[in-house]
Enzyme design. Structure first.
Site, PDB file in Angstrom:
ATOM      1  N   LYS A 177       0.995  -0.912   0.012  1.00  0.00           N
ATOM      2  CA  LYS A 177       0.163   0.025  -0.010  1.00  0.00           C
ATOM      3  C   LYS A 177       0.984   1.173  -0.068  1.00  0.00           C
ATOM      4  CE  LYS A 177      -1.624   2.900   2.344  1.00  0.00           C
ATOM      5  NZ  LYS A 177      -1.223   4.281   2.255  1.00  0.00           N
ATOM      6  N   GLU A 252       7.899   0.329  12.043  1.00  0.00           N
ATOM      7  CA  GLU A 252       9.133   1.444  12.174  1.00  0.00           C
ATOM      8  C   GLU A 252       8.198   2.873  12.510  1.00  0.00           C
ATOM      9  OE1 GLU A 252      12.007   1.323  11.833  1.00  0.00           O
ATOM     10  OE2 GLU A 252      12.482  -0.373  11.045  1.00  0.00           O
ATOM     11  N   CYS A 286      12.149  10.474  10.173  1.00  0.00           N
ATOM     12  CA  CYS A 286      11.690   9.864  11.357  1.00  0.00           C
ATOM     13  C   CYS A 286      12.955   9.957  12.255  1.00  0.00           C
ATOM     14  CB  CYS A 286      11.340   8.571  11.473  1.00  0.00           C
ATOM     15  SG  CYS A 286      12.117   7.495  10.491  1.00  0.00           S
ATOM     16  N   GLU A 383       6.266  14.308  18.086  1.00  0.00           N
ATOM     17  CA  GLU A 383       7.129  14.399  16.800  1.00  0.00           C
ATOM     18  C   GLU A 383       6.634  15.527  15.858  1.00  0.00           C
ATOM     19  OE1 GLU A 383       6.829  11.159  14.090  1.00  0.00           O
ATOM     20  OE2 GLU A 383       8.966  11.406  13.751  1.00  0.00           O
TER      21      GLU A 383
HETATM   22  P1  NAD Z   1      -0.633  10.143   8.907  1.00  0.00           P
HETATM   23  O1  NAD Z   1      -0.637   9.576  10.347  1.00  0.00           O
HETATM   24  O2  NAD Z   1      -2.049  10.402   8.424  1.00  0.00           O
HETATM   25  O3  NAD Z   1       0.177   9.098   7.927  1.00  0.00           O
HETATM   26  C1  NAD Z   1       1.424   8.641   8.112  1.00  0.00           C
HETATM   27  C2  NAD Z   1       1.498   7.254   7.279  1.00  0.00           C
HETATM   28  O4  NAD Z   1       0.894   6.376   7.493  1.00  0.00           O
HETATM   29  C3  NAD Z   1       1.045   7.767   5.592  1.00  0.00           C
HETATM   30  O5  NAD Z   1       1.699   7.455   4.641  1.00  0.00           O
HETATM   31  C4  NAD Z   1      -0.620   7.328   5.495  1.00  0.00           C
HETATM   32  O6  NAD Z   1      -0.854   6.749   4.374  1.00  0.00           O
HETATM   33  C5  NAD Z   1      -0.375   6.082   6.552  1.00  0.00           C
HETATM   34  N1  NAD Z   1      -1.584   5.768   7.295  1.00  0.00           N
HETATM   35  C6  NAD Z   1      -2.503   6.388   7.976  1.00  0.00           C
HETATM   36  N2  NAD Z   1      -3.203   5.768   8.625  1.00  0.00           N
HETATM   37  C7  NAD Z   1      -3.148   4.563   8.018  1.00  0.00           C
HETATM   38  C8  NAD Z   1      -3.920   3.297   8.390  1.00  0.00           C
HETATM   39  N3  NAD Z   1      -5.102   3.391   9.040  1.00  0.00           N
HETATM   40  N4  NAD Z   1      -3.477   2.234   7.754  1.00  0.00           N
HETATM   41  C9  NAD Z   1      -2.454   2.192   7.018  1.00  0.00           C
HETATM   42  N5  NAD Z   1      -1.580   3.352   6.742  1.00  0.00           N
HETATM   43  C10 NAD Z   1      -2.125   4.258   7.470  1.00  0.00           C
HETATM   44  O7  NAD Z   1      -0.054  11.319   9.108  1.00  0.00           O
HETATM   45  P2  NAD Z   1       0.663  12.265   7.799  1.00  0.00           P
HETATM   46  O8  NAD Z   1       0.211  13.645   8.001  1.00  0.00           O
HETATM   47  O9  NAD Z   1       0.713  11.628   6.557  1.00  0.00           O
HETATM   48  O10 NAD Z   1       2.239  12.485   8.460  1.00  0.00           O
HETATM   49  C11 NAD Z   1       2.520  12.939   9.611  1.00  0.00           C
HETATM   50  C12 NAD Z   1       2.965  12.082  10.552  1.00  0.00           C
HETATM   51  O11 NAD Z   1       3.275  10.698  10.386  1.00  0.00           O
HETATM   52  C13 NAD Z   1       4.236  12.533  11.268  1.00  0.00           C
HETATM   53  O12 NAD Z   1       3.998  13.468  12.247  1.00  0.00           O
HETATM   54  C14 NAD Z   1       5.107  11.375  11.336  1.00  0.00           C
HETATM   55  O13 NAD Z   1       4.948  11.077  12.678  1.00  0.00           O
HETATM   56  C15 NAD Z   1       4.485  10.173  10.571  1.00  0.00           C
HETATM   57  N6  NAD Z   1       5.301   9.770   9.701  1.00  0.00           N
HETATM   58  C16 NAD Z   1       6.363   9.024   9.975  1.00  0.00           C
HETATM   59  C17 NAD Z   1       7.265   8.568   8.964  1.00  0.00           C
HETATM   60  C18 NAD Z   1       8.380   7.782   9.059  1.00  0.00           C
HETATM   61  O14 NAD Z   1       9.245   7.575   8.417  1.00  0.00           O
HETATM   62  N7  NAD Z   1       8.401   7.056  10.420  1.00  0.00           N
HETATM   63  C19 NAD Z   1       6.715   8.651   7.612  1.00  0.00           C
HETATM   64  C20 NAD Z   1       5.840   9.758   7.423  1.00  0.00           C
HETATM   65  C21 NAD Z   1       4.939  10.041   8.270  1.00  0.00           C
END
Ligand code: NAD
Length: 480
Positions: A177, A252, A286, A383
């Protein structure tokens, strides 16, 4: 524009296709806010095609020798290298990072595939001496089965490749996904695997409503392994679903990395390396250094150097020459970052540079440095995932270790000191999946990468990353 930006379809059972419902999502260039393309949006009937394809393909792929799997993976790596300009251009258009960073990520993805192509050939089992004569105890490593991988937008290729290359090398098949914000570069990666000879159905790419897809795939009996990179909040939901269905999982998740600069550190080196890593990918990393903790005796020198470094950055469209920092990846990030700054200021923080959106077109935010940041402000606890650097001082090593370990995150930590004794102490005392001292040495495919506490569990990279896709079987036999 360097190149046309394509619409992205789903890749199901070896074919690029629209979703059965024909629904699409729009892709926005974060530097211009223009809609640049469309993305096919999967529903359950599309996911069923992916599930059945991955299940069927697994029956053959698991029996392909590690030697032959390795050849296919190496070919995929070569294809990616040969298309670095194309792939990096797409990544910058959809994600915003400067072109040089996108090229580095693309070449890094090829290296990761090469590394797992080799490591898959070393998935050794062992023979355990038995208690009785004539008994042979063999330990075999076997591929876990069909993998559901969920990857985010901040490193569109790197986040996919660490999962997929390891899974394929282990003999698993995959449903990814992908990130809805940055699909075209991911699609190029899938094309490379397909053209290199990955069997039909072994790799499937879907996009849609993340929660709908994860709920369906994780609870589906065909899926045997779940791997997710993203926020801690979402990770906890997915881990609990995986637990309910007894699926192996790698999580992760988020981080809040302390960056400690001791009294005896080389302050100029610390400023140079930490500021470069703070503002890389606009802070949407991250393992980005987040809580800067600087000894009071070198505090003014560090702050002055860091502000200078932040102010020297060219912020703009990642496709333009000389740009060091692009926009935030989407409008949600802009709102979130503005919220972190407002909250910190309200609680007494001083903004030394930056602090606001840059311009009013594109999701640009100024590289921001703040001091006197209250421990109860949101940025010191959640974060931030953006170009914000809160810098506070400390007076003793015990105090700084306590602050480093205060939060429930434990992904990365950084320290700068010229004392081997302090380095050894910090390496041992900080609760973190990885600690990098006097340089930035994390995230290479050869080394394990993963969190502790709320930052998740399991590792990507290194032999541990391969092991994540394998089960251990004991065969005990006599009569040879
Ligand atoms: P978000 O929490 O909406 O999404 C983060 C990621 O998770 C996205 O790729 C999204 O498609 C996926 N996601 C969200 N809900 C999901 C679900 N129920 N099932 C499967 N996948 C799901 O937040 P955002 O606004 O896109 O990103 C912000 C936050 O996400 C950041 O503050 C950070 O903490 C986190 N993030 C972390 C990483 C990392 O490398 N660890 C990468 C991107 C975002």
């Amino acid at each position: 524009m360097l190149q046309e930006y394509p619409n992205t379809q789903l890749f199901l059972n070896g074919e690029w296709r629209d979703s059965l419902s024909k629904e699409t999502l729009e892709i926005i260039n974060p530097a211009t806010e223009e809609i640049i393309g469309k993305l096919a949006h999967a529903r359950k009937d599309d996911l069923d095609i992916a599930l059945n394809a991955a299940d069927t393909a697994f029956k053959d792929w698991k029996n392909v020798s590690a030697y032959d799997r390795s050849k296919i993976l190496r070919k995929a790596a070569e294809i990616i290298r040969s298309r670095v300009g194309l792939i990096a251009g797409l990544m910058t258009l959809e994600q915003g990072k400067p072109l040089a960073e996108a090229k580095g990520e693309t070449l890094g993805a090829a290296d990761s595939i090469d590394w797992y192509a080799e490591e898959g050939r070393r998935a050794y089992g062992r023979i355990i001496p038995a208690r009785a004569q004539g008994v042979y105890q063999f330990v075999f490593k076997e591929p876990v089965g069909v993998v559901a991988a969920f990857t985010p937008w901040n490193f569109p290729l790197n986040q996919v490749v660490k999962k997929v290359a390891a899974a394929f090398a282990a003999g698993c098949t995959v449903i990814i996904k992908g990130p809805e914000e940055t699909p075209a570069s991911v699609a190029e990666l899938i094309k490379a695997f397909n053209e290199a000879g990955m069997p039909k159905g072994s790799i499937n790419l879907v996009f849609g409503i993340p929660a709908e897809i994860s709920e369906y795939l994780i609870s589906h009996p065909i899926v045997r392994k779940v791997t997710f990179t993203g926020s801690t909040a979402v990770g906890k939901q997915l881990a609990s679903l995986a637990g309910t269905h007894m699926k192996r999982a790698t999580m992760e998740l988020g981080g809040h990395s302390p960056a400690i600069v001791c009294a005896d550190a080389d302050v100029n080196v610390a400023v140079k390396i930490l500021s470069a890593n703070k503002f890389r990918n606009a802070g949407q990393v991250c393992i980005s250094p987040t809580r800067f903790l600087v000894h009071e005796s070198v505090y003014d020198q560090f702050v002055e150097g860091f502000v200078k470094s932040a102010e020297s950055l060219n912020v703009g469209n990642g496709l333009d020459e000389g740009i060091n920092m692009g926009p935030l990846a989407h409008d949600r990030r802009l709102t979130a970052i503005e919220g972190f700054v407002a909250d910190a200021v309200e609680k007494g923080a001083k903004i030394l540079t930056g602090g606001k959106r840059k311009g009013n077109k594109g999701y640009f935010f100024e590289p921001t440095v703040m001091t006197d940041v209250s421990k109860d402000s949101r940025i010191m606890n959640e974060e931030p995932f953006g170009p914000l650097a809160p810098i506070n001082s400390f007076s003793s090593i015990d105090e700084v270790v306590e602050e480093a370990n205060r939060l429930n995150y434990g992904l990365a930590a950084y320290a700068y000191t010229n004392s081997a004794k302090t380095a050894q102490h910090l390496g041992a005392a900080i609760e973190s999946g990885q600690v990098s001292i006097n340089h930035h040495g994390l995230g290479l495919v050869d080394t394990p990468f993963g969190g502790v506490k709320d930052s998740g569990y399991g590792s990507e990279g290194g032999p541990e990353g391969l092991d994540a896709y394998m089960t251990t079987k004991l065969v005990s036999q006599t009569g040879l």
